[in-house]
Design a protein around this motif. Structure first.
Motif, PDB file in Angstrom:
ATOM      1  N   GLN A 271       0.925  -1.166  -0.010  1.00 45.80           N
ATOM      2  CA  GLN A 271       0.010   0.011  -0.063  1.00 45.80           C
ATOM      3  C   GLN A 271       0.812   1.387   0.117  1.00 45.80           C
ATOM      4  O   GLN A 271       1.806   1.242   0.495  1.00 45.80           O
ATOM      5  CB  GLN A 271      -0.911  -0.051   1.216  1.00 45.80           C
ATOM      6  N   ASN A 272       0.349   2.152  -0.709  1.00 43.26           N
ATOM      7  CA  ASN A 272       1.056   3.618  -0.673  1.00 43.26           C
ATOM      8  C   ASN A 272       2.468   3.612  -1.038  1.00 43.26           C
ATOM      9  O   ASN A 272       3.418   4.072  -0.840  1.00 43.26           O
ATOM     10  CB  ASN A 272       1.150   4.163   0.792  1.00 43.26           C
ATOM     11  N   GLY A 273       2.642   2.277  -2.191  1.00 47.61           N
ATOM     12  CA  GLY A 273       3.957   2.250  -2.819  1.00 47.61           C
ATOM     13  C   GLY A 273       4.975   1.431  -2.054  1.00 47.61           C
ATOM     14  O   GLY A 273       6.107   1.450  -2.525  1.00 47.61           O
ATOM     15  N   ALA A 274       4.517   0.631  -0.952  1.00 49.30           N
ATOM     16  CA  ALA A 274       5.452   0.336   0.131  1.00 49.30           C
ATOM     17  C   ALA A 274       5.073  -1.110   0.340  1.00 49.30           C
ATOM     18  O   ALA A 274       3.838  -1.600   0.228  1.00 49.30           O
ATOM     19  CB  ALA A 274       5.294   0.888   1.473  1.00 49.30           C
ATOM     20  N   ALA A 275       6.039  -2.154   0.435  1.00 41.72           N
ATOM     21  CA  ALA A 275       5.674  -3.676   0.768  1.00 41.72           C
ATOM     22  C   ALA A 275       5.930  -3.762   2.202  1.00 41.72           C
ATOM     23  O   ALA A 275       6.964  -3.412   2.930  1.00 41.72           O
ATOM     24  CB  ALA A 275       6.528  -4.361   0.035  1.00 41.72           C
ATOM     25  N   LEU A 276       4.776  -4.191   2.756  1.00 37.28           N
ATOM     26  CA  LEU A 276       4.911  -4.220   4.257  1.00 37.28           C
ATOM     27  C   LEU A 276       4.821  -6.043   4.709  1.00 37.28           C
ATOM     28  O   LEU A 276       4.071  -6.606   4.088  1.00 37.28           O
ATOM     29  CB  LEU A 276       3.584  -3.599   5.060  1.00 37.28           C
ATOM     30  N   VAL A 277       5.774  -6.184   5.596  1.00 31.19           N
ATOM     31  CA  VAL A 277       5.877  -7.668   6.128  1.00 31.19           C
ATOM     32  C   VAL A 277       4.939  -7.974   7.036  1.00 31.19           C
ATOM     33  O   VAL A 277       4.550  -7.331   7.950  1.00 31.19           O
ATOM     34  CB  VAL A 277       7.473  -7.882   6.488  1.00 31.19           C
ATOM     35  N   ARG A 278       4.887  -9.315   7.192  1.00 23.54           N
ATOM     36  CA  ARG A 278       4.110  -9.881   8.270  1.00 23.54           C
ATOM     37  C   ARG A 278       4.639  -9.517   9.597  1.00 23.54           C
ATOM     38  O   ARG A 278       5.579  -9.073   9.875  1.00 23.54           O
ATOM     39  CB  ARG A 278       4.117 -11.353   8.215  1.00 23.54           C
ATOM     40  N   TYR A 279       3.488  -9.056  10.499  1.00 24.59           N
ATOM     41  CA  TYR A 279       3.981  -8.835  11.847  1.00 24.59           C
ATOM     42  C   TYR A 279       4.231  -7.383  12.086  1.00 24.59           C
ATOM     43  O   TYR A 279       4.632  -6.624  13.089  1.00 24.59           O
ATOM     44  CB  TYR A 279       5.324  -9.607  12.622  1.00 24.59           C
ATOM     45  N   CYS A 280       4.204  -6.746  10.896  1.00 22.38           N
ATOM     46  CA  CYS A 280       4.402  -5.128  11.134  1.00 22.38           C
ATOM     47  C   CYS A 280       3.079  -4.511  11.583  1.00 22.38           C
ATOM     48  O   CYS A 280       2.065  -5.096  11.808  1.00 22.38           O
ATOM     49  CB  CYS A 280       4.752  -4.505   9.788  1.00 22.38           C
ATOM     50  N   ASP A 281       3.213  -3.276  12.300  1.00 23.88           N
ATOM     51  CA  ASP A 281       2.008  -2.834  13.094  1.00 23.88           C
ATOM     52  C   ASP A 281       1.185  -2.038  12.587  1.00 23.88           C
ATOM     53  O   ASP A 281       0.305  -1.256  12.650  1.00 23.88           O
ATOM     54  CB  ASP A 281       2.451  -2.123  14.188  1.00 23.88           C
ATOM     55  N   THR A 282       1.293  -2.102  10.904  1.00 27.09           N
ATOM     56  CA  THR A 282       0.411  -1.035   9.833  1.00 27.09           C
ATOM     57  C   THR A 282      -0.896  -1.933   9.508  1.00 27.09           C
ATOM     58  O   THR A 282      -0.659  -3.097   8.867  1.00 27.09           O
ATOM     59  CB  THR A 282       1.264  -0.868   8.707  1.00 27.09           C
ATOM     60  N   PRO A 283      -2.094  -1.426   9.796  1.00 27.03           N
ATOM     61  CA  PRO A 283      -3.394  -2.057   9.220  1.00 27.03           C
ATOM     62  C   PRO A 283      -3.612  -1.853   7.830  1.00 27.03           C
ATOM     63  O   PRO A 283      -2.776  -0.834   7.229  1.00 27.03           O
ATOM     64  CB  PRO A 283      -4.284  -1.333  10.114  1.00 27.03           C
ATOM     65  N   PRO A 284      -4.274  -2.527   7.050  1.00 26.00           N
ATOM     66  CA  PRO A 284      -4.730  -2.230   5.790  1.00 26.00           C
ATOM     67  C   PRO A 284      -5.628  -1.237   5.569  1.00 26.00           C
ATOM     68  O   PRO A 284      -6.456  -0.878   5.931  1.00 26.00           O
ATOM     69  CB  PRO A 284      -5.474  -3.639   5.083  1.00 26.00           C
ATOM     70  N   GLY A 285      -4.913  -0.206   4.706  1.00 25.21           N
ATOM     71  CA  GLY A 285      -5.513   1.015   4.294  1.00 25.21           C
ATOM     72  C   GLY A 285      -6.744   0.717   2.942  1.00 25.21           C
ATOM     73  O   GLY A 285      -6.859  -0.461   2.693  1.00 25.21           O
ATOM     74  N   PRO A 286      -7.282   1.903   2.788  1.00 26.87           N
ATOM     75  CA  PRO A 286      -8.371   1.717   1.626  1.00 26.87           C
ATOM     76  C   PRO A 286      -7.947   1.065   0.423  1.00 26.87           C
ATOM     77  O   PRO A 286      -8.572   0.163  -0.306  1.00 26.87           O
ATOM     78  CB  PRO A 286      -9.028   3.028   1.635  1.00 26.87           C
ATOM     79  N   ASP A 287      -6.628   1.207  -0.135  1.00 27.95           N
ATOM     80  CA  ASP A 287      -6.348   0.811  -1.327  1.00 27.95           C
ATOM     81  C   ASP A 287      -5.115  -0.469  -1.191  1.00 27.95           C
ATOM     82  O   ASP A 287      -4.612  -0.763  -2.166  1.00 27.95           O
ATOM     83  CB  ASP A 287      -5.565   1.927  -2.037  1.00 27.95           C
ATOM     84  N   ALA A 288      -5.020  -1.069  -0.086  1.00 25.57           N
ATOM     85  CA  ALA A 288      -4.217  -2.119   0.208  1.00 25.57           C
ATOM     86  C   ALA A 288      -4.558  -3.334  -0.723  1.00 25.57           C
ATOM     87  O   ALA A 288      -5.751  -3.730  -0.980  1.00 25.57           O
ATOM     88  CB  ALA A 288      -4.004  -2.538   1.660  1.00 25.57           C
ATOM     89  N   THR A 289      -3.636  -3.999  -1.016  1.00 26.40           N
ATOM     90  CA  THR A 289      -3.661  -5.371  -1.485  1.00 26.40           C
ATOM     91  C   THR A 289      -2.754  -6.532  -1.029  1.00 26.40           C
ATOM     92  O   THR A 289      -1.816  -5.993  -0.380  1.00 26.40           O
ATOM     93  CB  THR A 289      -3.366  -5.195  -3.178  1.00 26.40           C
ATOM     94  N   GLY A 290      -3.185  -7.659  -0.895  1.00 21.45           N
ATOM     95  CA  GLY A 290      -2.427  -8.461  -0.306  1.00 21.45           C
ATOM     96  C   GLY A 290      -3.202  -9.419   0.493  1.00 21.45           C
ATOM     97  O   GLY A 290      -4.376  -9.692   0.412  1.00 21.45           O
ATOM     98  N   ASP A 291      -2.659  -9.896   1.431  1.00 24.66           N
ATOM     99  CA  ASP A 291      -3.382 -10.740   2.520  1.00 24.66           C
ATOM    100  C   ASP A 291      -4.012 -10.227   3.521  1.00 24.66           C
ATOM    101  O   ASP A 291      -3.393  -9.878   4.879  1.00 24.66           O
ATOM    102  CB  ASP A 291      -2.338 -11.879   3.216  1.00 24.66           C
ATOM    103  N   LEU A 292      -5.013  -9.172   3.149  1.00 27.11           N
ATOM    104  CA  LEU A 292      -5.533  -8.086   3.891  1.00 27.11           C
ATOM    105  C   LEU A 292      -5.885  -8.527   5.560  1.00 27.11           C
ATOM    106  O   LEU A 292      -5.511  -7.992   6.326  1.00 27.11           O
ATOM    107  CB  LEU A 292      -6.754  -7.285   3.236  1.00 27.11           C
ATOM    108  N   LEU A 293      -6.781  -9.568   5.732  1.00 25.02           N
ATOM    109  CA  LEU A 293      -7.100 -10.189   6.746  1.00 25.02           C
ATOM    110  C   LEU A 293      -6.026 -10.829   7.577  1.00 25.02           C
ATOM    111  O   LEU A 293      -6.093 -11.389   8.799  1.00 25.02           O
ATOM    112  CB  LEU A 293      -8.261 -10.950   6.711  1.00 25.02           C
ATOM    113  N   GLY A 294      -4.874 -11.028   7.019  1.00 20.32           N
ATOM    114  CA  GLY A 294      -3.699 -11.540   7.775  1.00 20.32           C
ATOM    115  C   GLY A 294      -2.663 -10.362   8.373  1.00 20.32           C
ATOM    116  O   GLY A 294      -1.732 -10.767   8.969  1.00 20.32           O
ATOM    117  N   ALA A 295      -3.098  -9.095   8.144  1.00 18.95           N
ATOM    118  CA  ALA A 295      -2.222  -7.916   8.641  1.00 18.95           C
ATOM    119  C   ALA A 295      -2.754  -7.716  10.146  1.00 18.95           C
ATOM    120  O   ALA A 295      -3.767  -8.363  10.378  1.00 18.95           O
ATOM    121  CB  ALA A 295      -2.573  -6.906   7.717  1.00 18.95           C
ATOM    122  N   CYS A 296      -2.312  -6.605  10.580  1.00 17.18           N
ATOM    123  CA  CYS A 296      -2.576  -6.163  11.837  1.00 17.18           C
ATOM    124  C   CYS A 296      -3.810  -5.561  11.993  1.00 17.18           C
ATOM    125  O   CYS A 296      -4.047  -4.476  11.165  1.00 17.18           O
ATOM    126  CB  CYS A 296      -1.409  -5.156  12.276  1.00 17.18           C
TER     127      CYS A 296
END
Length: 337
Positions: A271-296
């Motif tokens: 999201q927002n041009g960044a790749a975020l790894v598992r266990y990061c403290d960032t929740p999925p924003g409106p335009d996020a893609t990926g394993d949304l419900l596996g995020a924080c």
């Protein structure tokens, strides 16, 4: 309108019309959310901890122009540098709140700028220190809260302890509050207002992914966990989240520490041009893609009281109307025959 005395004290201090406060829910708190809350009479606010001074000044100025004469607040998490704090004061922010720390020097600077200060606390000793530092009001955050949580004490135990220490300073209750019933309970126990975080995540204006909002609507209190699982970017800080695939796999593996956690290093979101790894403290924003419900997925125990996605202004209006109706009923039932 029925106002217990402690509520009137808070409203006079901050300038809000209703004792409902939108918690600083990080990147989910948009200017549109704050404006909707404030126009309905509540107190809305932005989390500005990680913004540059120029970004802070621009956001505060925008809100002042959009909300002439209305109160709003900026939150700063004192665990971090908070480089934009002075810029917020210079731009004329009417209220600031501090969490994860107490800073008497910053409180004094805020007062010199004419800004009121609220300090979040997690126990009675923290409340005493905040009073000594000059806080104008206190926020008693119970362990039921979603997001990063300072306290390990249930709100029902914590609130009277903080009220006893606060003296004539108003105390705002936070943690697990998402309904008129829980707002009324907090007021009955001495709170001057209620701060709601998770409930405002489930509004149309909140900048989180629709799948995250849907998960909040579907969840119950027992679906949350108080944990340190999602610790990348903010280590050693406890938080409350929805139990999901990442948390379940980590807990099943014995809650190992980094770098030995299941799926460590996997990219969970983009999201927002960044790749975020598992266990990061960032929740999925409106335009996020990926394993949304596996995020924080931050969530407090109040998720049990969330059954729909509402407009933030409508939510404030509805909740306070329900509180007023309950207060009026209580007074009628208690009147002499």
């Amino acid at each position: 309108m029925i106002h217990p005395p402690q509520i009137a004290t808070l409203l006079a201090l901050t300038g809000q019309r209703l004792p409902i406060i939108q918690a600083p829910i990080g990147s989910a708190a948009t200017p549109d959310l704050v404006i909707a809350v404030c126009k309905a009479g509540g107190l809305g606010g932005l989390g500005l901890t990680w913004d540059s001074p120029d970004e802070v000044a621009a956001k505060v100025t925008h809100l002042r122009q959009a909300l002439p004469g209305s109160a709003f607040f900026a939150n700063f998490v004192l665990h971090f540098p908070c480089d934009g704090f002075d810029a917020a004061l210079e731009a004329g922010v009417p209220v600031v709140t501090f969490s994860w720390g107490i800073d008497a020097a910053r409180i004094a600077r805020a007062h010199r700028a004419g800004t009121k200060v609220g300090v979040q606390v997690g126990n009675a000793e923290g409340a005493r220190r905040a009073v000594d530092a000059g806080a104008d009001f206190l926020i008693a955050q119970g362990v039921e809260a979603g997001g990063h949580v300072q306290s390990t004490t249930p709100l029902a135990t914590l609130l009277p302890q903080v009220v006893a220490v606060a003296g004539n300073r108003p105390v705002v209750a936070a943690g697990g509050i998402a309904s008129a019933t829980t707002i009324l309970q907090a007021i009955t126990e001495g709170a001057a207002g209620a701060m709601l975080g998770t409930r405002f995540l489930a509004t149309r204006e909140a900048a989180v992914h629709p799948d995250y909002k849907a998960a909040l609507v579907a969840a119950k209190a027992e679906d949350t966990a108080f944990t340190n699982c999602f610790d990348i970017d903010w280590p050693f800080a406890m938080h409350r989240v929805l139990r999901n695939s990442t948390f379940t796999a980590w807990e099943a593996a014995g809650s190992p520490q980094p770098p030995h956690r299941p799926g460590e290093g996997d990219i969970v979101l983009r999201q927002n041009g960044a790749a975020l790894v598992r266990y990061c403290d960032t929740p999925p924003g409106p335009d996020a893609t990926g394993d949304l419900l596996g995020a924080c997925l931050y969530a407090g125990t109040g998720v049990s009281d969330i059954d729909s996605i509402e407009g933030a202004g409508d939510l404030v209006t509805r909740l306070w109307a329900e509180v007023q109706a309950a207060l009026a009923k209580t007074r009628h039932e208690g009147a002499p025959a």
